[in-house]
Motif scaffolding. Structure first.
Motif, PDB file in Angstrom:
ATOM      1  N   ASP A  76       0.806  -1.220   0.000  1.00 43.22           N
ATOM      2  CA  ASP A  76       0.000   0.000   0.000  1.00 43.22           C
ATOM      3  C   ASP A  76       0.842   1.274   0.000  1.00 43.22           C
ATOM      4  N   SER A  77       2.025   1.230  -0.532  1.00 42.09           N
ATOM      5  CA  SER A  77       2.877   2.419  -0.659  1.00 42.09           C
ATOM      6  C   SER A  77       2.964   3.202   0.646  1.00 42.09           C
ATOM      7  N   VAL A  78       3.423   2.564   1.684  1.00 43.68           N
ATOM      8  CA  VAL A  78       3.558   3.211   2.986  1.00 43.68           C
ATOM      9  C   VAL A  78       4.749   4.155   2.967  1.00 43.68           C
ATOM     10  N   LYS A  79       4.555   5.320   3.556  1.00 43.55           N
ATOM     11  CA  LYS A  79       5.646   6.266   3.742  1.00 43.55           C
ATOM     12  C   LYS A  79       5.958   6.301   5.235  1.00 43.55           C
ATOM     13  N   TYR A  80       7.243   6.448   5.555  1.00 37.19           N
ATOM     14  CA  TYR A  80       7.667   6.501   6.950  1.00 37.19           C
ATOM     15  C   TYR A  80       8.124   7.913   7.291  1.00 37.19           C
ATOM     16  N   TYR A  81       7.873   8.283   8.551  1.00 40.55           N
ATOM     17  CA  TYR A  81       8.244   9.595   9.062  1.00 40.55           C
ATOM     18  C   TYR A  81       8.891   9.427  10.424  1.00 40.55           C
ATOM     19  N   TYR A  82       9.708  10.429  10.807  1.00 41.44           N
ATOM     20  CA  TYR A  82      10.263  10.440  12.158  1.00 41.44           C
ATOM     21  C   TYR A  82      10.068  11.826  12.760  1.00 41.44           C
ATOM     22  N   SER A  83      10.030  11.850  14.088  1.00 39.18           N
ATOM     23  CA  SER A  83       9.988  13.092  14.844  1.00 39.18           C
ATOM     24  C   SER A  83      11.076  12.995  15.899  1.00 39.18           C
ATOM     25  N   VAL A  84      11.836  14.052  16.054  1.00 40.84           N
ATOM     26  CA  VAL A  84      12.906  14.050  17.053  1.00 40.84           C
ATOM     27  C   VAL A  84      12.589  15.096  18.115  1.00 40.84           C
ATOM     28  N   ASN A  85      12.657  14.677  19.367  1.00 43.95           N
ATOM     29  CA  ASN A  85      12.420  15.540  20.534  1.00 43.95           C
ATOM     30  C   ASN A  85      11.081  16.267  20.456  1.00 43.95           C
ATOM     31  N   GLY A  86      10.055  15.588  19.936  1.00 42.95           N
ATOM     32  CA  GLY A  86       8.708  16.160  19.878  1.00 42.95           C
ATOM     33  C   GLY A  86       8.507  17.183  18.775  1.00 42.95           C
ATOM     34  N   GLY A  87       9.443  17.276  17.849  1.00 47.25           N
ATOM     35  CA  GLY A  87       9.351  18.269  16.771  1.00 47.25           C
ATOM     36  C   GLY A  87       8.442  17.819  15.635  1.00 47.25           C
ATOM     37  N   ASP A  88       8.516  18.540  14.542  1.00 44.51           N
ATOM     38  CA  ASP A  88       7.708  18.240  13.357  1.00 44.51           C
ATOM     39  C   ASP A  88       8.088  16.883  12.769  1.00 44.51           C
ATOM     40  N   TRP A  89       7.136  16.300  12.051  1.00 51.03           N
ATOM     41  CA  TRP A  89       7.373  15.034  11.367  1.00 51.03           C
ATOM     42  C   TRP A  89       8.143  15.292  10.079  1.00 51.03           C
ATOM     43  N   THR A 101      24.466  12.058  14.838  1.00 51.64           N
ATOM     44  CA  THR A 101      24.829  13.268  15.566  1.00 51.64           C
ATOM     45  C   THR A 101      24.937  13.013  17.062  1.00 51.64           C
ATOM     46  N   GLN A 102      25.991  13.540  17.643  1.00 51.37           N
ATOM     47  CA  GLN A 102      26.220  13.406  19.080  1.00 51.37           C
ATOM     48  C   GLN A 102      25.123  14.110  19.874  1.00 51.37           C
ATOM     49  N   GLY A 103      24.706  13.493  20.960  1.00 55.12           N
ATOM     50  CA  GLY A 103      23.708  14.091  21.839  1.00 55.12           C
ATOM     51  C   GLY A 103      22.731  13.048  22.350  1.00 55.12           C
ATOM     52  N   VAL A 104      21.708  13.528  23.036  1.00 50.26           N
ATOM     53  CA  VAL A 104      20.633  12.662  23.527  1.00 50.26           C
ATOM     54  C   VAL A 104      19.386  13.041  22.746  1.00 50.26           C
ATOM     55  N   TRP A 105      18.790  12.064  22.062  1.00 48.83           N
ATOM     56  CA  TRP A 105      17.677  12.312  21.165  1.00 48.83           C
ATOM     57  C   TRP A 105      16.525  11.375  21.488  1.00 48.83           C
ATOM     58  N   ASN A 106      15.313  11.881  21.333  1.00 52.35           N
ATOM     59  CA  ASN A 106      14.103  11.087  21.559  1.00 52.35           C
ATOM     60  C   ASN A 106      13.357  11.002  20.220  1.00 52.35           C
ATOM     61  N   TYR A 107      13.306   9.795  19.648  1.00 52.12           N
ATOM     62  CA  TYR A 107      12.674   9.602  18.341  1.00 52.12           C
ATOM     63  C   TYR A 107      11.338   8.889  18.452  1.00 52.12           C
ATOM     64  N   LYS A 108      10.404   9.294  17.603  1.00 54.53           N
ATOM     65  CA  LYS A 108       9.161   8.576  17.368  1.00 54.53           C
ATOM     66  C   LYS A 108       9.090   8.344  15.862  1.00 54.53           C
ATOM     67  N   PHE A 109       8.408   7.267  15.465  1.00 53.36           N
ATOM     68  CA  PHE A 109       8.261   6.942  14.057  1.00 53.36           C
ATOM     69  C   PHE A 109       6.792   6.716  13.747  1.00 53.36           C
ATOM     70  N   LYS A 110       6.418   6.935  12.493  1.00 52.49           N
ATOM     71  CA  LYS A 110       5.052   6.621  12.076  1.00 52.49           C
ATOM     72  C   LYS A 110       5.061   6.145  10.634  1.00 52.49           C
ATOM     73  N   ALA A 111       4.014   5.382  10.314  1.00 52.09           N
ATOM     74  CA  ALA A 111       3.786   4.919   8.947  1.00 52.09           C
ATOM     75  C   ALA A 111       2.484   5.527   8.473  1.00 52.09           C
ATOM     76  N   VAL A 112       2.462   6.001   7.236  1.00 49.16           N
ATOM     77  CA  VAL A 112       1.260   6.584   6.647  1.00 49.16           C
ATOM     78  C   VAL A 112       0.972   5.839   5.350  1.00 49.16           C
ATOM     79  N   SER A 113      -0.242   5.311   5.234  1.00 50.06           N
ATOM     80  CA  SER A 113      -0.617   4.557   4.036  1.00 50.06           C
ATOM     81  C   SER A 113      -1.018   5.499   2.911  1.00 50.06           C
ATOM     82  N   TYR A 114      -1.197   4.921   1.742  1.00 49.67           N
ATOM     83  CA  TYR A 114      -1.615   5.676   0.564  1.00 49.67           C
ATOM     84  C   TYR A 114      -2.955   6.379   0.804  1.00 49.67           C
ATOM     85  N   ALA A 115      -3.804   5.757   1.645  1.00 50.90           N
ATOM     86  CA  ALA A 115      -5.116   6.334   1.971  1.00 50.90           C
ATOM     87  C   ALA A 115      -5.034   7.314   3.143  1.00 50.90           C
TER      88      ALA A 115
END
Length: 188
Positions: A76-89, A101-115
């Motif tokens: 279904d042509s999934v696209k992946y996104y990441y957000s670092v430290n609560g920022g924009d996707w 990159t050196q430092g302490v980072w908090n990542y979240k990931f998401k998948a978005v389908s074609y729909a």
């Protein structure tokens, strides 16, 4: 030869069943003849995203950290996104993401389908990278470089602090055993 006269019979399709294969019937009519065929369809819901951390456990490392994403919606042509430290996707270029990159980072990931159905990871992925080599300064007081009955005092301090912190150790037996010390400790 192309057939333009057909009907789609979706009466056997449950549109509330997501992410499972169902059958849709297509009835072809051509010059008074009729033919039927069934085709598989999948109605995709929210794509489930999984993250492979390549064995990284969230502790301090001096290496790059690689994440590989996978989704339940392979077709279904999934696209992946990441957000670092609560920022924009930010859209990823592929299913692999490398933190360098050196430092302490908090990542979240998401998948978005074609729909435009999306699922965000429930887990935060903490990355701790320290590529700074610490530089230690050792000062001494007393006789140095020759035998003496007088004591010699050594004190240690850091000149180049690493992000992850620095642990101090000293040895009195040519590096066979190491003894922990604190910054500013005086060793006699």
């Amino acid at each position: 030869e192309e057939v333009f006269d057909y009907e789609v019979d979706d009466s056997g399709v449950d549109y509330n069943k997501l992410d499972v294969e169902q059958k849709v019937k297509v009835i072809y009519k051509h010059y008074g003849r009729t033919a039927e065929a069934e085709f598989p369809i999948i109605i995709y819901g929210k794509p489930l995203v999984s993250v492979d951390t390549s064995g990284y456990d969230g502790s301090w490392t001096h290496n790059d950290v690689t994440f590989t994403l996978d989704s339940t919606h392979q077709l279904d042509s999934v696209k992946y996104y990441y957000s670092v430290n609560g920022g924009d996707w930010t859209e990823m270029e592929s299913d692999t993401f490398v933190v360098k990159t050196q430092g302490v980072w908090n990542y979240k990931f998401k998948a978005v389908s074609y729909a435009n159905n999306e699922t965000v990871t429930t887990e935060d992925f903490i990355v701790k990278i320290d590529k700074t080599e610490p530089v230690v300064r050792v000062d001494f007081e007393g006789t140095f470089g020759r035998w003496s009955a007088d004591g010699v005092k050594f004190s240690m301090s850091i000149l180049n602090q690493a992000v992850s912190g620095v642990s101090y150790y000293y040895s009195t037996d040519n590096g066979i055993t190491w003894i922990s010390a604190e910054e500013g400790s005086v060793i006699t």
